[in-house]
Write an enzyme that holds these catalytic residues in place. Structure first.
Site, PDB file in Angstrom:
ATOM      1  N   HIS A   5      -1.051   0.898   7.591  1.00  0.00           N
ATOM      2  CA  HIS A   5      -1.596   0.910   6.229  1.00  0.00           C
ATOM      3  C   HIS A   5      -1.527   2.327   5.671  1.00  0.00           C
ATOM      4  O   HIS A   5      -1.630   3.303   6.407  1.00  0.00           O
ATOM      5  CB  HIS A   5      -3.050   0.427   6.264  1.00  0.00           C
ATOM      6  CG  HIS A   5      -3.721   0.406   4.926  1.00  0.00           C
ATOM      7  ND1 HIS A   5      -3.310  -0.410   3.900  1.00  0.00           N
ATOM      8  CD2 HIS A   5      -4.786   1.105   4.442  1.00  0.00           C
ATOM      9  CE1 HIS A   5      -4.091  -0.218   2.846  1.00  0.00           C
ATOM     10  NE2 HIS A   5      -4.991   0.699   3.153  1.00  0.00           N
ATOM     11  N   CYS A  16       0.831  -1.209   0.000  1.00  0.00           N
ATOM     12  CA  CYS A  16       0.000   0.000   0.000  1.00  0.00           C
ATOM     13  C   CYS A  16       0.863   1.255   0.000  1.00  0.00           C
ATOM     14  O   CYS A  16       0.437   2.310  -0.475  1.00  0.00           O
ATOM     15  CB  CYS A  16      -0.939  -0.004   1.194  1.00  0.00           C
ATOM     16  SG  CYS A  16      -0.112  -0.244   2.777  1.00  0.00           S
TER      17      CYS A  16
END
Length: 994
Positions: A825, A452
């Site tokens: 994330h 990510c």
């Protein structure tokens, strides 16, 4: 006497009169009597019991039978013979078409009087065969319950040997066909009682004959895995009686049986999950979870995914009902905590969570309170696992904000304990299924295993439209492999029909060699490496950027200056002058350096953020004006100004303000300093003006604060003394940085990660930092450059000022969710910032925009989170950390708004944008995209066929949302089975069970 009794029963006398006469007849029956009279009385009582049209008549028949069975056993045994019973069981009793429903009750009543008779064994043998035959005929639940009652009271009549196994299997098939037609609560309770009697008989048999359990379960699985018929949820009552010690072996055999197809297995587990709605069932949730775990153990992930996505909403809806809540919550917990490869399952529940939470709070019971706490824990686990959806999560977070929040260790324990597999690559092919592009028209990027960090950076670069157009316009065969791969990736993001594409090829080409495969990385570190690689490729002779359009307004020297830059320098390159002044001899040494991003550290905790004043201080301006005000920044350009305590031989000088155009809520009164006189006020007392503009809380931080701290002088003393060449010794000194050239795209990295020597790990600074939508950044320029700009009558600088103003629009924000750089994330907010007007005079017929509000707030924001792309807003960007404290802005992209002194680059870019609104790609690239689009359509058709086969195999469930809608609309329900109180309307209870 039989005639007298019959006459009395059939008479029209009141029941109390009849009862007195009947009592006399019954008393007389206790006396010795001849066989013929006994036979007549037994025939009459049998007729009354089996065909009586009132309960009273059947009660009279029962009493007479019991008296004659007790006082005349020989005659009763002679009457209650095998032939008579066989006739009753096979032919029934009564007129054709109106056969009695009480034959089994009659037999059960009479058996107690012949148990010791010589004919008992013959009767038992007959009944063993007949009950098996009856069960094979699939009797109604009521009749099946009567058979069970008979056999429970007289176990001698239960079939034995191989017939017993067949009887168990056929009894399970009977249960599989049970249906409750009525929706009345009384009838439903009667139906549940009947089912429990039948399953209780199975339990009785299994206790004495354990060898019958596994064959019975095999029959059960055959029924629930069948695609031909829909079995009853009443089968849930069977599973609750299977000993739990057999669970592991049963599940292992099922999941490793090659003869069971995936469709059959999916059908079976889907129907078992439907059993969570069966009231009062024990251990049903344990069997469901055990089978789900068994499927995970043999890597049947496709079955688990399909079943979870099709059933999780129905399981969730059952939390409304206290009677099944505990089991439903257990199944829901496992389904969510194990479904860790994708956010799909959790996101299906998001619209319904607030309503359920409100309903449970309203219920105010121990069960509801406990369930709320467990549900909140589950929700926070999902927030942690699937961060990056602030717009979706905000209503849910609001609903559970008053509930306890689990700590991170607890969350990690739950997620680690329930995952289908610890090998993430085993689920690589099961990314979220997206049938079509996002409604935004944008394309997502597949996460290739903690990538990510790369996806967020790629999307931010792609949304930098000037950079994207330049990359897409590169010529074929430019001999720069990494830039070529970026061009292909951008082209697919622009033209692919897929909802998300895999950046695998670009990852392998751009991956820093020191990064650990599969581990989370720092997106800022990756961005620096990527831009440096692209810059070095072009710098070493592999030039790819098309020549900029010649401009008559630009000298050949300036044009040559731009054409000699690499694409990365043109787009992201800026320059900074670092000056060091010896505090003894006051000699100043300076060095100019290029940069592609500014790394902004946080001021120490003991330093007030508003005390940091730099040579080029940051100023905040509201979103009322597009153009910088005239005569702005009439400020001195002295690089040496007093910051805190005055130093010897130092004279204070006013600072130059870097302005930020902050977000202002609609209806909020404008700060007076944001008016048209802002430049004049700043000139009078820039430091006081800046302090007045700070509307945020005293201890809060903003991007201007961090820039001020970055640009503020640093004292070099003690072990950090400066070696002055003039003094030829170490001396105290002061170092200051000044921006001398502003990049087209300004990248700001907020240095949130610091090394903690106590834990030996990098910790994260979670401070909320307010982000201005527009920055006004003063750039230090040489006096001759300022005079040249002013001579041409351009804005941005005035004679005698050492600075010119550059205005930057926020275009991307990369957010890190988590508490460590090694975990968490990344996702990003982005929008496409383009020039509203070309440089120079406005074109004829093109009105000048009325306000910055139009420019800055009407441009659509998007939220990029790996494969998911959704519409968003600047309000979401501004508030994300307020709602989700671990989600903090990390990397910011600002685009320079065209100022007249920078017309060369902007006009060239604007011209390129106009001529190549959709850049024409070279032939090979267009063919590759076309082929992939065709391949995607073929894959879609194939997947649709396969999925149709899977979905058609799934058992059809009732409309689960009716449970939630019913609770929403019917606030007045009350009683034992309603969603709120565990009772109530019959309709709601019927919906629960069936």
């Amino acid at each position: 006497m039989d005639k007298i009794l019959e006459a009395v029963v059939m008479s029209s006398y009141p029941n109390n009169v009849k009862q007195g006469l009947v009592r006399r007849v019954i008393e007389a029956a206790k006396q010795p009597m001849d066989s013929e009279q006994c036979w007549s009385m037994l025939e009459l009582s049998t007729k009354l019991y089996l065909t009586g049209d009132t309960k009273y008549k059947r009660e009279i028949g029962k009493e007479v039978l019991e008296v004659y069975g007790h006082y005349h056993p020989e005659e009763f045994e002679e009457f209650f013979n095998v032939r008579f019973l066989l006739s009753l069981l096979q032919e029934g009793y009564g007129p054709l078409g109106k056969r009695s429903h009480y034959v089994l009750d009659y037999i059960q009543l009479g058996l107690q009087f012949v148990l010791e008779s010589p004919s008992a064994n013959s009767i038992f043998s007959l009944l063993r065969i007949e009950v098996l035959r009856k069960v094979c005929e699939r009797p109604s639940p009521k009749q099946c319950a009567k058979i069970s009652k008979l056999l429970m009271q007289h176990p001698q009549c239960i079939p034995t040997g191989k017939h017993q196994l067949l009887f168990c299997q056929q009894l399970i098939r009977c249960i599989g066909q049970f249906q409750c037609i009525s929706e009345g609560e009384e009838e439903i309770m009667e139906f549940l009682e009947q089912v429990n009697k039948v399953s209780g008989l199975l339990q009785r048999i299994w206790r004495t004959q354990t060898s019958a359990i596994l064959p019975s379960l095999k029959e059960l699985f055959t029924i629930i895995s069948s695609t031909e018929e829909v079995p009853s949820n009443a089968l849930a009552s069977v599973v609750q009686f299977v000993p739990l010690e057999l669970m592991d072996g049963v599940i292992r055999n099922l999941t490793n049986d090659d003869s069971i197809t995936d469709v059959q297995m999916m059908m079976a587990i889907g129907r078992m999950i439907d059993w969570v709605s069966w009231p009062l069932g024990k251990n049903i949730d344990k069997w469901i979870i055990a089978l789900l775990k068994g499927l995970a153990a043999v890597k049947k992930f496709s079955i688990l995914i399909e079943v979870t996505l099709s059933k999780i909403e129905k399981v969730f809806s059952k939390l409304l009902y206290p009677i099944v809540r505990e089991g439903a919550l257990s199944v829901l917990q496992y389904m969510l905590l194990s479904f860790q490869h994708s956010h799909e399952a959790f996101h299906l529940l998001l619209p319904h969570i607030p309503r359920l939470v409100a309903s449970l709070k309203k219920e105010d019971s121990n069960s509801a309170t406990s369930s709320l706490e467990q549900l909140a824990e589950l929700i926070h686990c999902m927030f942690f696992r699937f961060s990056g959806f602030p717009d979706l999560y905000e209503p849910v977070l609001e609903a559970v904000k008053a509930l306890p929040i689990p700590n991170e260790d607890r969350i990690k324990h739950l997620l680690g304990q329930n995952a289908w597999t610890s090998q993430k690559n085993e689920l690589a092919c099961f990314y979220p299924r997206l049938a079509s592009k996002s409604e935004t028209g944008k394309i997502g990027l597949i996460n290739l295993g903690n990538t990510c960090y790369m996806n967020s950076i790629i999307q931010s670069l792609f949304m930098a439209s000037d950079f994207r157009h330049s990359v897409l316009n590169l010529t074929e065969g430019n001999s720069q492999p990494l830039m070529t791969k970026l061009q292909w990736l951008f082209a697919f993001l622009e033209h692919s029909q897929r909802p998300a594409i895999s950046p695998e090829s670009f990852l392998s080409a751009s991956w820093p060699p020191w990064f650990t495969p599969g581990a989370q990385q720092d997106c800022s570190e990756y961005l620096k490496y990527l831009l440096d690689r692209l810059h070095e490729e072009e710098k070493t002779g592999k030039r790819i950027y098309q020549k900029l359009k010649e401009s008559s307004l630009t000298s050949q020297a300036v044009e040559h200056h731009y054409l000699n830059k690499t694409l990365i320098e043109k787009m992201f390159g800026g320059k900074m002058m670092t000056k060091i002044r010896c505090l003894k001899c006051l000699n100043v040494s300076s060095r100019e350096e290029a940069f592609t991003d500014l790394s902004l550290a946080f001021p120490p905790l003991d330093r007030n953020v508003h005390e940091s004043t730099s040579v080029q201080s940051v100023e905040e301006i509201g979103p009322q004006f597009i153009e910088p005000p005239e005569n702005a920044d009439q400020l001195t350009g002295s690089p040496w100004i007093q910051r805190k305590a005055p130093m010897a031989s130092d004279h204070a000088a006013p600072s130059v303000l870097v302005e930020t155009l902050g977000f202002q809520e609609p209806g909020e009164a404008a700060n007076p300093i944001y008016g048209s006189d802002v430049g004049v006020d700043a000139a009078k007392d820039p430091l006081s003006t800046f302090e007045e503009q700070e509307c945020a809380p005293k201890d809060s931080r903003s991007v201007p604060d961090l820039i001020n701290y970055f640009l503020s002088p640093e004292r070099l003393t003690a072990e950090n003394k400066y070696h002055c060449e003039k003094c030829a010794s170490l001396q105290d000194a002061e170092k200051v940085a000044e921006l001398t050239e502003g990049p087209h795209y300004l990248i700001l990295t907020l240095l949130r990660f610091s090394f903690d020597p106590r834990t030996m790990k990098r910790k994260k600074i979670l401070d909320n930092v307010s982000i201005p939508v527009v920055l006004k950044l003063p750039i230090l320029v040489a006096p001759e450059e300022t005079e040249e700009v002013c001579r041409r009558g351009k804005d941005g600088a005035v004679p005698g000022s050492g600075f010119m103003t550059l205005v930057y629009d926020l275009c991307s924000v990369v957010v890190h969710s988590g508490i460590s750089s090694e975990s968490g994330h990344y996702y990003c907010y982005s929008r496409e910032c383009t020039d509203t007007l070309p440089c120079g005079q406005p074109q004829a017929g093109v009105p000048k925009p009325a306000s910055d509000k139009q420019l800055d707030f009407e441009i659509q924001w998007y939220l990029f989170n790996d494969t998911r792309v959704s519409f968003s807003s600047f309000e979401s960007v501004s508030n994300v950390t307020s709602f989700f404290p671990k989600d903090t802005a990390y990397v910011l992209f600002y685009r320079q708004r065209p100022a007249r002194q920078s017309c060369l680059l902007h006009e060239a870019l604007a011209e390129a944008s106009r001529l190549h609104a959709e850049p024409s790609l070279h032939k090979d690239l267009m063919e590759a995209i076309s082929k992939d689009n065709i391949l995607f359509l073929q894959e879609q058709e194939k997947e649709a066929r396969n999925r149709a086969a899977y979905i058609s195999a799934l058992p059809k469930s009732p409309l689960w949302w009716r449970d939630l809608d019913r609770d929403k609309d019917d606030d007045s329900s009350s009683g034992g089975c309603s969603p709120a109180a565990g009772g109530g309307g019959s309709g709601s209870f019927h919906g629960l069970v069936f």
